[in-house]
Design a protein around this motif. Structure first.
Motif, PDB file in Angstrom:
ATOM      1  N   THR A   1      -3.637   3.890  -1.226  1.00  0.00           N
ATOM      2  CA  THR A   1      -3.834   2.929  -0.140  1.00  0.00           C
ATOM      3  C   THR A   1      -2.558   2.111   0.019  1.00  0.00           C
ATOM      4  O   THR A   1      -2.004   1.634  -0.975  1.00  0.00           O
ATOM      5  N   PRO A   2      -2.042   1.950   1.237  1.00  0.00           N
ATOM      6  CA  PRO A   2      -0.838   1.132   1.424  1.00  0.00           C
ATOM      7  C   PRO A   2      -1.030  -0.253   0.806  1.00  0.00           C
ATOM      8  O   PRO A   2      -2.123  -0.830   0.895  1.00  0.00           O
ATOM      9  N   PRO A   3       0.001  -0.801   0.147  1.00  0.00           N
ATOM     10  CA  PRO A   3      -0.142  -2.092  -0.547  1.00  0.00           C
ATOM     11  C   PRO A   3      -0.746  -3.194   0.308  1.00  0.00           C
ATOM     12  O   PRO A   3      -1.570  -3.984  -0.170  1.00  0.00           O
ATOM     13  N   GLU A   4      -0.351  -3.241   1.589  1.00  0.00           N
ATOM     14  CA  GLU A   4      -0.847  -4.316   2.459  1.00  0.00           C
ATOM     15  C   GLU A   4      -2.329  -4.161   2.800  1.00  0.00           C
ATOM     16  O   GLU A   4      -2.972  -5.117   3.266  1.00  0.00           O
ATOM     17  N   ALA A   5      -2.894  -2.971   2.559  1.00  0.00           N
ATOM     18  CA  ALA A   5      -4.303  -2.729   2.881  1.00  0.00           C
ATOM     19  C   ALA A   5      -5.207  -2.757   1.656  1.00  0.00           C
ATOM     20  O   ALA A   5      -6.421  -2.566   1.784  1.00  0.00           O
ATOM     21  N   ARG A   6      -4.667  -3.000   0.487  1.00  0.00           N
ATOM     22  CA  ARG A   6      -5.473  -2.979  -0.725  1.00  0.00           C
ATOM     23  C   ARG A   6      -6.332  -4.230  -0.846  1.00  0.00           C
ATOM     24  O   ARG A   6      -5.900  -5.343  -0.523  1.00  0.00           O
ATOM     25  N   THR A   7      -7.537  -4.018  -1.334  1.00  0.00           N
ATOM     26  CA  THR A   7      -8.429  -5.137  -1.604  1.00  0.00           C
ATOM     27  C   THR A   7      -7.997  -5.810  -2.905  1.00  0.00           C
ATOM     28  O   THR A   7      -7.184  -5.269  -3.675  1.00  0.00           O
ATOM     29  N   LEU A   8      -8.556  -6.972  -3.180  1.00  0.00           N
ATOM     30  CA  LEU A   8      -8.257  -7.665  -4.435  1.00  0.00           C
ATOM     31  C   LEU A   8      -8.661  -6.813  -5.632  1.00  0.00           C
ATOM     32  O   LEU A   8      -7.985  -6.819  -6.668  1.00  0.00           O
ATOM     33  N   GLU A   9      -9.768  -6.085  -5.491  1.00  0.00           N
ATOM     34  CA  GLU A   9     -10.212  -5.206  -6.573  1.00  0.00           C
ATOM     35  C   GLU A   9      -9.199  -4.092  -6.809  1.00  0.00           C
ATOM     36  O   GLU A   9      -8.911  -3.736  -7.955  1.00  0.00           O
ATOM     37  N   MET A  10      -8.651  -3.534  -5.744  1.00  0.00           N
ATOM     38  CA  MET A  10      -7.636  -2.496  -5.873  1.00  0.00           C
ATOM     39  C   MET A  10      -6.376  -3.035  -6.543  1.00  0.00           C
ATOM     40  O   MET A  10      -5.785  -2.389  -7.412  1.00  0.00           O
ATOM     41  N   VAL A  11      -5.961  -4.222  -6.115  1.00  0.00           N
ATOM     42  CA  VAL A  11      -4.780  -4.841  -6.716  1.00  0.00           C
ATOM     43  C   VAL A  11      -5.001  -5.044  -8.209  1.00  0.00           C
ATOM     44  O   VAL A  11      -4.117  -4.784  -9.037  1.00  0.00           O
ATOM     45  N   GLY A  12      -6.198  -5.478  -8.558  1.00  0.00           N
ATOM     46  CA  GLY A  12      -6.519  -5.723  -9.958  1.00  0.00           C
ATOM     47  C   GLY A  12      -6.493  -4.468 -10.803  1.00  0.00           C
ATOM     48  O   GLY A  12      -5.962  -4.461 -11.918  1.00  0.00           O
TER      49      GLY A  12
END
Length: 207
Positions: A60-71
């Motif tokens: 997923t492109p970084p700008e489209a990631r959810t907080l859960e994805m970032v985590g």
């Protein structure tokens, strides 16, 4: 000079790769007095294996990631930042069952990521390593002798894989110091360790 040491042996005091790495780092630092050194121990503290959410987040492109994805990607990002920080890599990777330890494979799965350490052009079908400008030294003990020309050579999936995956992310300057015959009698085993130690001490002065 910045050196990242990654150790993957599950052994501590009895680890050949750890002890030889320690000696190399000490000798190397004597020749690089202002060098920085970091150590990542994936043998005693392995990274988590990728999961479905991890994979979804990765693509997923970084700008489209959810907080859960970032985590879920946060530890991977930390490992990649360490890798990209380094000028030199020292990898302690004993052969386990003809290949790399599973904990080291988990480490690689966390750092070999599209658009972070390699890029793929969908139009030309070409790959480009992004972790360039680095060199790697691999210390790999093994139970037997897997050198080219030996009966066991065809079973070595450790060194060829390491060279391939490092080149895949842009690191083609790779030196491998093997320490074979570690399940042989002590006289043979210690002789192989001493041979590796001699090579490493010579390399510490020039690497």
């Amino acid at each position: 000079m910045k050196l990242l040491e990654v150790q993957s042996s599950v052994r501590l005091e009895r680890s050949v790769s750890r002890s030889l790495s320690h000696e190399f780092v000490q000798a190397w630092q004597m020749n690089h007095s202002h060098a920085q050194h970091k150590m990542r121990d994936v043998g005693t503290n392995p990274p988590a294996h990728p999961t479905e959410l991890w994979t979804q987040a990765n693509y997923t492109p970084p700008e489209a990631r959810t907080l859960e994805m970032v985590g879920v990607l946060s530890h991977s990002e930390q490992l990649i930042a360490e890798l990209l920080w380094a000028d030199c890599l020292l990898l302690g990777v004993p052969m386990y069952n003809l290949s790399v330890p599973s904990n080291f494979k988990a480490y690689l799965d966390n750092v070999v990521r599209v658009d972070r350490t390699f890029a793929f052009d969908c139009e030309t079908f070409t790959l480009q390593g992004l972790a360039t400008g680095k060199k790697a030294l691999v210390i790999t003990p093994s139970a037997g002798d897997y050198a080219p020309g030996t009966p066991m050579a065809k079973f070595d999936f450790c060194e060829p894989y390491l060279r391939a995956i490092l080149e895949f992310i842009g690191i083609a300057d790779v030196t491998v110091i093997t320490v074979p015959n570690q399940f042989m009698p002590d006289e043979i085993r210690h002789q192989q360790i001493e041979t590796a130690r001699t090579k490493l001490m010579a390399l510490a002065a020039t690497w």
